[in-house]
Design a protein around this motif. Structure first.
Motif, short mmCIF file in Angstrom:
data_model
loop_
_atom_site.label_atom_id
_atom_site.label_comp_id
_atom_site.label_asym_id
_atom_site.label_seq_id
_atom_site.Cartn_x
_atom_site.Cartn_y
_atom_site.Cartn_z
N ASP A 108 4.15 5.86 -5.32
CA ASP A 108 4.14 5.99 -6.78
C ASP A 108 3.25 7.12 -7.25
O ASP A 108 3.40 7.60 -8.37
CB ASP A 108 3.67 4.69 -7.44
CG ASP A 108 4.73 3.62 -7.46
OD1 ASP A 108 5.92 3.95 -7.25
OD2 ASP A 108 4.37 2.45 -7.68
N ARG A 109 2.31 7.52 -6.43
CA ARG A 109 1.32 8.52 -6.84
C ARG A 109 1.56 9.91 -6.25
O ARG A 109 0.80 10.82 -6.49
CB ARG A 109 -0.08 8.03 -6.46
CG ARG A 109 -0.52 6.85 -7.29
CD ARG A 109 -1.66 6.11 -6.67
NE ARG A 109 -2.18 5.08 -7.54
CZ ARG A 109 -1.63 3.88 -7.70
NH1 ARG A 109 -0.53 3.57 -7.05
NH2 ARG A 109 -2.17 2.99 -8.51
N VAL A 110 2.62 10.06 -5.48
CA VAL A 110 2.92 11.34 -4.84
C VAL A 110 3.30 12.37 -5.89
O VAL A 110 4.06 12.10 -6.81
CB VAL A 110 4.07 11.18 -3.82
CG1 VAL A 110 4.58 12.53 -3.36
CG2 VAL A 110 3.60 10.37 -2.63
N ASP A 111 2.75 13.56 -5.74
CA ASP A 111 3.08 14.69 -6.60
C ASP A 111 3.60 15.81 -5.72
O ASP A 111 2.95 16.17 -4.72
CB ASP A 111 1.84 15.15 -7.37
CG ASP A 111 2.15 16.27 -8.34
OD1 ASP A 111 3.25 16.26 -8.93
OD2 ASP A 111 1.29 17.16 -8.50
N VAL A 140 -1.54 13.64 -3.12
CA VAL A 140 -1.79 12.33 -3.73
C VAL A 140 -3.27 12.29 -4.08
O VAL A 140 -4.12 12.55 -3.23
CB VAL A 140 -1.47 11.18 -2.76
CG1 VAL A 140 -1.75 9.83 -3.40
CG2 VAL A 140 -0.03 11.25 -2.29
N GLU A 141 -3.55 12.00 -5.35
CA GLU A 141 -4.95 11.87 -5.73
C GLU A 141 -5.52 10.60 -5.11
O GLU A 141 -4.79 9.66 -4.81
CB GLU A 141 -5.08 11.81 -7.26
CG GLU A 141 -4.81 13.13 -7.93
CD GLU A 141 -5.16 13.10 -9.40
OE1 GLU A 141 -6.08 12.35 -9.79
OE2 GLU A 141 -4.50 13.82 -10.15
N VAL A 197 0.85 -1.20 0.00
CA VAL A 197 0.00 0.00 0.00
C VAL A 197 0.88 1.25 0.00
O VAL A 197 0.65 2.19 -0.76
CB VAL A 197 -0.97 0.01 1.19
CG1 VAL A 197 -1.73 1.32 1.27
CG2 VAL A 197 -1.93 -1.18 1.10
N LEU A 198 1.91 1.24 0.84
CA LEU A 198 2.80 2.40 0.90
C LEU A 198 3.54 2.60 -0.42
O LEU A 198 3.74 3.73 -0.85
CB LEU A 198 3.80 2.24 2.05
CG LEU A 198 3.20 2.33 3.44
CD1 LEU A 198 4.28 2.07 4.49
CD2 LEU A 198 2.54 3.68 3.67
#
Length: 64
Positions: A31-34, A42-43, A25-26
Motif C-alpha cells: 500500500d505504501r509503494v511509490d 517505500v517510506e 505486513v506485505l
C-alpha cells in the motif's frame, strides 16, 4: 514468487513482533509503494494491526 529463507525469517519475525500475519505486513508494504521513473521506494513505517472487521483478517464487517 518465493522469498529466500533469510527474507522469510525476517518477515515472519517482523510480523510476530507486530502481532500480524506475514501477509498483512506485505499488504501494508504494498500500500505504501511509490514508483517514479521506474524507481521503487517505500517510506519508513510501522506495521499496524488491522482494525476489527477488516477484510484482511478474513472477517466479515461487524463480526470482529
Amino acid at each position: 514468487m518465493s522469498l529466500s529463507a533469510d527474507v522469510s525469517r525476517r518477515l515472519r519475525a517482523l510480523a510476530a513482533r507486530a502481532g500480524l500475519r506475514p501477509g498483512h505486513v506485505l499488504a501494508q508494504l504494498a500500500d505504501r509503494v511509490d514508483i517514479d521513473d521506474g524507481m521503487v521506494s517505500v517510506e519508513r513505517f510501522v506495521p499496524q494491526p488491522p482494525h476489527a472487521g477488516c477484510s484482511c483478517l478474513g472477517e466479515k464487517p461487524g463480526t470482529g
